[in-house]
Design a protein around this motif. Structure first.
Motif, PDB file in Angstrom:
ATOM      1  N   SER A  49      40.799  46.831  33.255  1.00  0.00           N
ATOM      2  CA  SER A  49      39.619  46.536  33.424  1.00  0.00           C
ATOM      3  C   SER A  49      39.075  46.868  34.820  1.00  0.00           C
ATOM      4  O   SER A  49      39.429  46.255  36.098  1.00  0.00           O
ATOM      5  N   VAL A  51      37.283  46.964  38.410  1.00  0.00           N
ATOM      6  CA  VAL A  51      36.258  46.199  38.936  1.00  0.00           C
ATOM      7  C   VAL A  51      35.386  47.006  40.040  1.00  0.00           C
ATOM      8  O   VAL A  51      34.193  46.979  40.044  1.00  0.00           O
ATOM      9  N   GLY A  69      33.339  49.135  35.445  1.00  0.00           N
ATOM     10  CA  GLY A  69      32.951  48.871  34.076  1.00  0.00           C
ATOM     11  C   GLY A  69      33.611  49.309  32.956  1.00  0.00           C
ATOM     12  O   GLY A  69      33.456  49.001  31.930  1.00  0.00           O
ATOM     13  N   TYR A  92      41.590  44.750  37.118  1.00  0.00           N
ATOM     14  CA  TYR A  92      42.587  43.782  36.377  1.00  0.00           C
ATOM     15  C   TYR A  92      43.439  44.482  35.511  1.00  0.00           C
ATOM     16  O   TYR A  92      43.096  45.247  34.796  1.00  0.00           O
ATOM     17  N   THR A 135      33.592  44.320  26.821  1.00  0.00           N
ATOM     18  CA  THR A 135      33.373  43.689  28.167  1.00  0.00           C
ATOM     19  C   THR A 135      33.333  42.186  28.339  1.00  0.00           C
ATOM     20  O   THR A 135      33.842  41.740  29.226  1.00  0.00           O
ATOM     21  N   GLN A 136      32.529  41.797  27.686  1.00  0.00           N
ATOM     22  CA  GLN A 136      32.332  40.315  27.528  1.00  0.00           C
ATOM     23  C   GLN A 136      33.429  39.512  27.048  1.00  0.00           C
ATOM     24  O   GLN A 136      33.776  38.679  27.769  1.00  0.00           O
ATOM     25  N   THR A 139      35.653  39.263  30.081  1.00  0.00           N
ATOM     26  CA  THR A 139      35.280  38.708  30.813  1.00  0.00           C
ATOM     27  C   THR A 139      35.651  37.387  30.792  1.00  0.00           C
ATOM     28  O   THR A 139      35.853  36.560  31.575  1.00  0.00           O
ATOM     29  N   ARG A 140      35.397  36.805  29.367  1.00  0.00           N
ATOM     30  CA  ARG A 140      35.676  35.488  29.220  1.00  0.00           C
ATOM     31  C   ARG A 140      37.177  35.221  29.248  1.00  0.00           C
ATOM     32  O   ARG A 140      37.383  34.188  29.539  1.00  0.00           O
ATOM     33  N   ILE A 142      39.425  36.600  31.353  1.00  0.00           N
ATOM     34  CA  ILE A 142      39.788  36.352  32.882  1.00  0.00           C
ATOM     35  C   ILE A 142      39.289  35.141  33.147  1.00  0.00           C
ATOM     36  O   ILE A 142      40.117  34.713  34.092  1.00  0.00           O
ATOM     37  N   ASP A 143      38.064  34.953  32.935  1.00  0.00           N
ATOM     38  CA  ASP A 143      37.392  33.552  33.548  1.00  0.00           C
ATOM     39  C   ASP A 143      38.361  32.350  33.122  1.00  0.00           C
ATOM     40  O   ASP A 143      38.752  31.439  33.944  1.00  0.00           O
ATOM     41  N   SER A 159      40.466  34.753  22.609  1.00  0.00           N
ATOM     42  CA  SER A 159      39.823  36.078  22.970  1.00  0.00           C
ATOM     43  C   SER A 159      40.691  37.394  22.870  1.00  0.00           C
ATOM     44  O   SER A 159      39.996  38.350  22.510  1.00  0.00           O
TER      45      SER A 159
END
Length: 311
Positions: A49, A51, A69, A92, A135-136, A139-140, A142-143, A159
């Protein structure tokens, strides 16, 4: 009592290593222009991913430039190579083993989807761009992974299931039969020593006949199999490797252009300069002084993503 237990569990989830967890996510930063990650392959499914910055990527001959992106899918048993095209490149890495998703009681999902994925029979398109849903999801993931909150393992695993649904619905490139995959894996393992030999002797005069002899196959069989595994003819593959090594030397040494060309296996400085400009769109001297412009993209050889249905 229960809040105390939850707090204690959350504390240890942050401190304790998750060696038993089948997912690994980490950020790579501080990658300067020209930094090379050598060609290699692995059995895990892996995603990049992006950055910031940009990079050139080659996945079995499928070449493209990525920027912030973008998402890159590295299929299992797929030779890949990465070269940074900016001093601000960061990305990432997400990797996981498909068997990590298996249940103890096989069901339709496992038979229909997980098994073909675990057997590496499903190949996804390498480059994913402008896909907000994916992408969303990443992101979730990784968070959650970085937060180490109580239950983050469940959230990450959830996920990954969602990610696979997106890939299967929108980004499948090919579905191999069990026999096709078996042949590919056998060839890859047999040619692993050949890839290593080329990496160690790229500056020497390597002939196809010598490599075919080392592989115990005919020259025609070697050429056909080599191209199937790498996406390149042997000559193109060798020239790419030599150019990549020369780009590294241009950044990290004070050798002259001629010395670098000879050290990397090129007999003709003119031939070397012509190939270098074709690949990097600048001369060796310009590359040494300025690197590759971030907005300069290599010629795409992307395979078109096919939307297939798994029956």
């Amino acid at each position: 009592m229960i809040p105390d237990i939850l707090a204690e569990n959350e504390y240890y989830s942050k401190k304790m290593p998750d060696n038993g967890f089948g997912v690994d996510i980490f950020l790579k930063t501080g990658i300067h222009s020209g930094k090379i990650f050598r060609r290699h392959w692995h059995e895990q499914l892996q995603l990049y991913s992006i950055v910031s910055g940009s990079a050139y990527i080659d996945c079995s001959g499928n070449c493209f430039t990525v920027s912030a992106g973008d998402i890159v899918v590295i299929n299992s048993c797929e030779l890949h190579y990465l070269e940074s095209r900016s001093d601000s490149f960061a990305f990432y890495i997400i990797r996981f083993d498909i068997p990590f998703l298996f249940s103890s009681q096989p069901d339709l999902c496992q038979t229909k989807f997980m098994m073909p994925l675990a057997q590496n029979r499903i190949t996804f398109g390498n480059l994913v761009q402008n896909d907000p849903e994916m992408t969303q999801c990443i992101t979730r993931m990784i968070d959650e992974y970085n937060s180490r909150r109580l239950g983050y393992e469940l959230a990450v695993k959830s996920s990954i299931y969602e990610l696979l649904v997106i890939l299967i619905r929108k980004h499948i490139c090919r579905i191999m039969t069990a026999h096709e995959f078996s042949m590919k894996t056998e060839s890859l393992r047999r040619f692993e020593s050949i890839i290593d030999y080329i990496a160690r002797h790229y500056s020497e005069n390597i002939s196809v006949g010598l490599l075919a002899e080392k592989s115990h196959v005919t020259v025609s069989h070697f050429c056909r199999t080599f191209r199937g595994l790498t996406g390149n003819t042997f000559t193109d593959y060798l020239n790419k490797l030599r150019l990549e090594k020369s780009a590294d030397l241009l950044h990290q040494s004070m050798l002259s252009i001629t010395e670098i060309a000879l050290r990397c296996g090129f007999d003709s400085i003119n031939y070397y300069s012509r190939l270098f400009r074709r690949k990097y769109h600048v001369s060796p001297t310009e590359y040494r002084n300025n690197g590759v412009p971030e907005d300069t993209e290599s010629a795409y050889s992307l395979q078109k993503t096919k939307h297939l249905r798994i029956e």
